[in-house]
Design a protein around this motif. Structure first.
Motif, PDB file in Angstrom:
ATOM      1  N   SER A  73      16.909 -12.574   1.032  1.00 28.76           N
ATOM      2  CA  SER A  73      15.840 -13.252   1.772  1.00 28.76           C
ATOM      3  C   SER A  73      16.371 -14.589   2.269  1.00 28.76           C
ATOM      4  CB  SER A  73      14.576 -13.400   0.924  1.00 28.76           C
ATOM      5  OG  SER A  73      14.864 -14.019  -0.301  1.00 28.76           O
ATOM      6  N   PHE A  74      15.946 -14.981   3.432  1.00 32.86           N
ATOM      7  CA  PHE A  74      16.605 -16.034   4.184  1.00 32.86           C
ATOM      8  C   PHE A  74      15.570 -16.947   4.811  1.00 32.86           C
ATOM      9  CE2 PHE A  74      19.476 -16.698   8.189  1.00 32.86           C
ATOM     10  CZ  PHE A  74      19.788 -17.973   7.758  1.00 32.86           C
ATOM     11  N   MET A  75      15.665 -18.242   4.503  1.00 29.70           N
ATOM     12  CA  MET A  75      14.825 -19.210   5.207  1.00 29.70           C
ATOM     13  C   MET A  75      15.740 -20.017   6.122  1.00 29.70           C
ATOM     14  SD  MET A  75      12.334 -22.117   3.678  1.00 29.70           S
ATOM     15  CE  MET A  75      11.892 -23.551   4.672  1.00 29.70           C
ATOM     16  N   PRO A  76      15.685 -19.773   7.427  1.00 31.15           N
ATOM     17  CA  PRO A  76      16.599 -20.454   8.344  1.00 31.15           C
ATOM     18  C   PRO A  76      16.306 -21.952   8.454  1.00 31.15           C
ATOM     19  CG  PRO A  76      15.282 -18.776   9.482  1.00 31.15           C
ATOM     20  CD  PRO A  76      14.740 -18.900   8.106  1.00 31.15           C
ATOM     21  N   GLN A  77      17.234 -22.659   9.135  1.00 34.22           N
ATOM     22  CA  GLN A  77      17.157 -24.121   9.171  1.00 34.22           C
ATOM     23  C   GLN A  77      15.840 -24.618   9.772  1.00 34.22           C
ATOM     24  OE1 GLN A  77      20.831 -25.694  10.586  1.00 34.22           O
ATOM     25  NE2 GLN A  77      20.405 -27.761   9.887  1.00 34.22           N
ATOM     26  N   ARG A  78      15.307 -23.895  10.748  1.00 34.87           N
ATOM     27  CA  ARG A  78      13.991 -24.283  11.271  1.00 34.87           C
ATOM     28  C   ARG A  78      12.957 -23.363  10.655  1.00 34.87           C
ATOM     29  NH1 ARG A  78      14.634 -23.132  16.769  1.00 34.87           N
ATOM     30  NH2 ARG A  78      12.458 -23.670  16.985  1.00 34.87           N
ATOM     31  N   ASP A  79      11.720 -23.891  10.412  1.00 27.78           N
ATOM     32  CA  ASP A  79      10.782 -23.068   9.626  1.00 27.78           C
ATOM     33  C   ASP A  79      10.309 -21.803  10.358  1.00 27.78           C
ATOM     34  OD1 ASP A  79       8.470 -23.730  11.121  1.00 27.78           O
ATOM     35  OD2 ASP A  79       8.065 -25.478   9.893  1.00 27.78           O
ATOM     36  N   LEU A  80      10.375 -21.810  11.693  1.00 26.15           N
ATOM     37  CA  LEU A  80      10.079 -20.613  12.468  1.00 26.15           C
ATOM     38  C   LEU A  80       8.744 -19.951  12.126  1.00 26.15           C
ATOM     39  CD1 LEU A  80      13.601 -18.876  12.563  1.00 26.15           C
ATOM     40  CD2 LEU A  80      12.599 -20.419  14.226  1.00 26.15           C
ATOM     41  N   LEU A  81       7.707 -20.768  11.921  1.00 26.38           N
ATOM     42  CA  LEU A  81       6.387 -20.170  11.753  1.00 26.38           C
ATOM     43  C   LEU A  81       5.878 -19.786  13.149  1.00 26.38           C
ATOM     44  CD1 LEU A  81       4.705 -22.574   9.172  1.00 26.38           C
ATOM     45  CD2 LEU A  81       5.954 -20.444   8.769  1.00 26.38           C
ATOM     46  N   LEU A  82       5.135 -18.704  13.211  1.00 29.86           N
ATOM     47  CA  LEU A  82       4.588 -18.286  14.496  1.00 29.86           C
ATOM     48  C   LEU A  82       3.254 -18.996  14.708  1.00 29.86           C
ATOM     49  CD1 LEU A  82       5.392 -14.476  14.195  1.00 29.86           C
ATOM     50  CD2 LEU A  82       6.757 -16.289  15.263  1.00 29.86           C
TER      51      LEU A  82
END
Ligand SMILES: Nc1ncnc2c1ncn2[C@@H]1O[C@H](COP(=O)(O)OP(=O)(O)OP(=O)(O)O)[C@@H](O)[C@H]1O
Ligand SMILES: [Mg+2]
Length: 260
Positions: A73-82
């Protein structure tokens, strides 16, 4: 990971990187900007293929990067919430992509909300949340996608110092409860020591591991551990190494190649 290299056109992001992480371990990664930390995560997440010759092993098996896709599981550098999805529907995104029934996924997310400090906010949208809350939604999404290995790329980077300290303690609590293996990128040396069982310092680009520092501070980590002599000693060693590498990367950034 053995002898991992990754080149993008004329840029060598990683070169000869060696890294292993044990089950249940919390490993933090620090290094100058642009040294290839996010690239490393993209490889472990299966989103990028390393150059030929490197060896990836996962859970005892040799594998290609692409086979890792969906296994961590991966949380990228930007939170990328829709922005068009509320808290719960953002949190269940990865489960949904995986094919879990939406109703069940929502029920699981709702049960987890209080632990992530989001009780009562389930129907709010990202623009209605504070920065810290948005980060917790993104973290909850990462925890809900139950994989033994979690990759967190500067999850607290955008937070103020107080919220950050609170989130660090909270993350350690959740980690102790769920017992996942964590690889965690940060620019903050205090954070790297406070959280980690081991801190990896990366070299300036091309990135490789320059120093592995075991952190033998007792757990659970108390907030005042940051003022202990042992903590300060570790911090001094790490800062010296990081400083050396940052100067290197700064100098090379000052002198860009003339021909591209
Ligand atoms: N998809 C890509 N295409 C081309 N170059 C890339 C790509 N991804 C990364 N790079 C280059 O690889 C190098 C390492 O980038 P990366 O994002 O891994 O650094 P980082 O250590 O995460 O930096 P930061 O601390 O600023 O987040 C940089 O020079 C970057 O420009
Ligand atoms: Mg990065």
């Amino acid at each position: 990971m053995r002898a991992i290299s990754k080149t993008f056109g004329g840029t060598t992001a990683l070169s000869g990187l060696e890294l292993s992480v044990a089950p249940g371990e919390f490993v933090t990664v620090v290094g100058p900007s642009g040294c290839g930390k996010s690239t490393l995560f993209n490889i472990v997440a299966g989103l990028e293929e390393p150059d030929a010759g490197g060896i990836l092993r996962f859970e005892g098996q040799s594998c290609h990067a692409a086979e890792l896709l969906g296994r961590v599981s991966f949380m990228p550098q930007r939170d990328l919430l829709l922005p068009w999805r509320n808290v719960v529907d953002n949190a269940i995104l990865a489960l949904e992509v995986e094919g879990a029934p939406r109703k069940e996924a929502r029920a699981r997310a709702l049960r987890m909300l209080p632990e992530f400090g989001l009780a009562g906010f389930e129907t709010q949208y990202p623009h209605q949340l504070s920065g810290g809350m948005r980060q917790r939604v993104a973290l909850m999404r990462t925890f809900l996608f139950e994989r033994d290995l979690m990759l967190l790329d500067e999850p607290f980077g955008a937070l103020d110092a107080l919220t950050r300290a609170m989130m660090q303690r909270w993350l350690l609590d959740v980690w102790q409860k769920y017992r996942r293996t964590i690889l965690f990128i940060t620019h903050d040396v205090d954070e790297a020591i406070f959280l980690g069982d081991r801190v990896l310092v990366m070299t300036a680009r091309p990135g490789a591991v320059k120093l592995e520092q075991a952190i033998d501070l007792p757990r659970p980590r108390r907030p005042d551990v940051v003022t202990s002599p042992e903590f300060i000693r570790l911090k001094r060693t790490l800062l010296e190494t990081i400083e050396e590498e940052s100067m290197k990367s700064f100098r090379s950034a000052e002198a860009p190649k003339v021909s591209q």
